[in-house]
Write an enzyme that holds these catalytic residues in place. Structure first.
Site, mmCIF file in Angstrom:
data_model
loop_
_atom_site.group_PDB
_atom_site.id
_atom_site.type_symbol
_atom_site.label_atom_id
_atom_site.label_comp_id
_atom_site.label_asym_id
_atom_site.label_seq_id
_atom_site.Cartn_x
_atom_site.Cartn_y
_atom_site.Cartn_z
ATOM 1 C CE LYS A 1 5.421 2.121 5.917
ATOM 2 N NZ LYS A 1 4.223 2.197 5.036
ATOM 3 C CG ASP B 1 -1.959 1.832 8.301
ATOM 4 O OD1 ASP B 1 -2.620 2.806 7.886
ATOM 5 O OD2 ASP B 1 -0.937 1.410 7.727
ATOM 6 C CG HIS C 1 -0.906 -5.344 4.037
ATOM 7 N ND1 HIS C 1 -0.543 -4.691 5.188
ATOM 8 C CD2 HIS C 1 -0.312 -4.660 3.016
ATOM 9 C CE1 HIS C 1 0.227 -3.661 4.883
ATOM 10 N NE2 HIS C 1 0.368 -3.618 3.574
ATOM 11 C CB SER D 1 -0.925 -0.010 1.214
ATOM 12 O OG SER D 1 -0.217 0.156 2.412
ATOM 13 C CG ASP E 1 2.556 5.001 5.843
ATOM 14 O OD1 ASP E 1 3.613 5.333 5.292
ATOM 15 O OD2 ASP E 1 2.067 3.852 5.705
ATOM 16 C CE LYS F 1 2.749 0.180 10.456
ATOM 17 N NZ LYS F 1 1.588 0.490 9.586
ATOM 18 C CG HIS G 1 6.812 -3.675 9.405
ATOM 19 N ND1 HIS G 1 6.283 -4.919 9.656
ATOM 20 C CD2 HIS G 1 5.736 -2.815 9.484
ATOM 21 C CE1 HIS G 1 4.985 -4.827 9.848
ATOM 22 N NE2 HIS G 1 4.631 -3.569 9.764
ATOM 23 C CD GLU H 1 2.202 -5.103 7.616
ATOM 24 O OE1 GLU H 1 1.495 -4.936 8.632
ATOM 25 O OE2 GLU H 1 2.611 -4.169 6.910
ATOM 26 C CD GLU I 1 0.452 3.787 9.602
ATOM 27 O OE1 GLU I 1 0.804 3.202 10.654
ATOM 28 O OE2 GLU I 1 0.806 3.400 8.474
ATOM 29 C CD GLU J 1 -0.685 -2.066 9.034
ATOM 30 O OE1 GLU J 1 -0.166 -1.648 10.093
ATOM 31 O OE2 GLU J 1 -0.194 -1.873 7.907
HETATM 32 C C1 LIG Z 1 3.502 -1.145 6.511
HETATM 33 C C2 LIG Z 1 2.565 -0.679 5.692
HETATM 34 O O1 LIG Z 1 2.243 -1.297 4.533
HETATM 35 P P1 LIG Z 1 3.075 -1.196 3.175
HETATM 36 O O2 LIG Z 1 4.479 -1.600 3.485
HETATM 37 O O3 LIG Z 1 2.374 -2.181 2.276
HETATM 38 O O4 LIG Z 1 2.983 0.217 2.718
HETATM 39 C C3 LIG Z 1 1.797 0.527 6.013
HETATM 40 O O5 LIG Z 1 0.937 0.951 5.224
HETATM 41 O O6 LIG Z 1 2.034 1.130 7.048
HETATM 42 MG MG LIG Z 2 0.483 2.699 6.673
#
Ligand SMILES: C=C(OP(=O)(O)O)C(=O)O
Ligand SMILES: [Mg+2]
Length: 401
Positions: free
Chosen positions: A327, A232, A146, A42, A302, A378, A355, A196, A275, A155
């Site tokens: 990230k 999330d 996911h 995503s 995010d 996370k 992650h 995940e 999130e 999530e």
């Molecule tokens: C960890 C996540 O998913 P992705 O790595 O698929 O963006 C997220 O959206 O926070």
């Molecule tokens: Mg996210």
């Protein structure tokens, strides 16, 4: 001593079985660092560009490796990362790929730490780091991008905010994950796991709220400390820009309804973390929601911020969110990720080091979180590529890295 003498790049498997980039960095004195790029499903529209690994490796070999070998010092992370930017020559790593960039950046940091004989968090954060640990947010039920045929919200996260130690927190999240499995079995809802490692039952979001709330409360009673509940929403994945609505399986919500819905959820479930409740382009809606519930919960960006300081500055100016997901592969280097965390901290935004849904055994983010005193990480609850980071946090706390 940290002069880089070799950079090797290869394709390895990630947790989804897709190829990703792994980098080895070697220094003059024999220092060695190895790191691998994770990969999102995503992904935010404004992330640095991940290229197909074969192409990213070829481009990095051509443009970046010659500028690093015999030229750069692994101990000087800012210089290494500046060279990666210069070698790429674009503003989104679309030439060498953010996957090659982040793998080299993290491998260089590990090589620098290796030469010093210091744990990575200490090389990155200094000798006074290592006493504070992030609260791990653990994904226990999930769907969205996911997992097919599961919840709309991506999530449902356990957040053991009252845990006395990182070890207690990590085990609490695994216990919530196990408690969810028991509740699913009682309800005759067998299911597999998403990318995940979260359970991915074919249920609607309201049933998932009930289940996770019950699992969290059961484990909280057992362990005797406070476990919060977080989400999330991955709002950009639900948002249809043509109609301007958030598309759930059972109904649509316009932006005002989405804000009201999230605010109700914060009240009802006492959510400690939300999130991406809204679309990645909608700073105003983020600001409205933050105004409404930002004193009760973390509203985290995010896809909104993509670990990018320019986007974070805009968020700070407009009062959008009060927390940022970090990230490193969204932005391409550790320097950029560090700068985003520092800017966030200076402006009262909580950083959540994270992650990706496609992961490897790489543990850099555990060290990054400790090095920067990030209040949250996370990184899932179970599954080898997730426990790699969680177990590394336990080792750091035990002074055993
Ligand atoms: C960890 C996540 O998913 P992705 O790595 O698929 O963006 C997220 O959206 O926070
Ligand atoms: Mg996210």
């Amino acid at each position: 001593m940290t002069l880089i003498t070799d950079v090797r790049l290869r394709r390895i498997l990630d947790s989804r079985g897709n190829p990703t980039v792994e980098a080895d960095v070697v220094t003059e004195s024999g220092g060695f660092g190895r790191a691998a790029a994770p990969s999102g499903a995503s992904t935010g529209e404004y992330e640095a560009v991940e290229r197909p690994p074969g192409e990213a490796i070829a481009a990095a070999r051509e443009h970046a490796v010659p500028r690093l070998v015999g030229e750069a010092y692994a101990g000087n992370q800012r210089d290494v990362d500046a060279i990666l930017h210069a070698a790429d020559g674009t503003d989104d790593f679309s030439e060498i790929g953010a996957n090659s960039a982040v793998a080299i950046s993290m491998a260089a940091a590990k090589a620098g730490a290796d030469v010093l004989g210091a744990p990575l968090f200490q090389h990155l954060g200094g000798t006074f780091r290592g006493d504070n640990f992030p609260v791990p947010l653990g994904n226990v039920v999930g769907g969205g991008e996911h997992a097919a045929d599961a919840t709309d919200i991506q999530e449902f996260l356990a957040a053991p905010v009252g845990a006395p130690s990182v070890e207690d927190a990590v085990f609490a999240n695994a216990a919530v994950h196990a408690a969810v499995a028991d509740l699913l079995e009682e309800r005759d809802l067998p299911c597999g796991k998403g990318d995940e490692g979260a359970w991915a039952p074919s249920i609607d979001d309201s049933e998932a709220f009930e289940l996770v709330a019950e699992a969290v409360s059961m484990v909280q009673d057992e362990v005797g400390f406070n476990i919060g509940f977080g989400l999330d929403v991955a709002g950009a994945e639900l948002y249809d820009s043509d109609s301007g609505t958030y598309e759930y399986s059972d109904r649509s919500r316009d932006t005002d309804e989405q804000i009201a819905y999230i605010a109700e959820l914060v009240e009802e479930y006492d959510l400690v973390y939300v999130e991406d409740p809204l679309d990645e382009d909608d700073y105003d809606a983020f600001a409205d929601l933050t105004d409404e519930v930002g004193d009760q919960t973390l509203i985290c960006g995010d896809d909104l911020f993509v670990t990018n300081t320019d986007r974070l500055v805009e968020g700070i100016d407009r009062g959008a969110a009060n927390s940022i997901l970090i990230k490193p592969n969204q932005i391409g280097t550790l320097t950029d990720a560090f700068d985003a965390i520092e800017l966030a901290t200076e402006n009262g935004y909580d950083s959540v080091v994270s992650h990706r849904s496609g992961e490897t055994e790489d543990t850099t983010i555990a060290h990054l979180a400790v090095a920067t005193d990030a209040p949250f990480i996370k990184t899932g609850a179970v599954g080898g590529e997730r426990t790699a980071k969680l177990n590394e946090l336990i080792r750091i706390a035990d002074d055993a890295t």
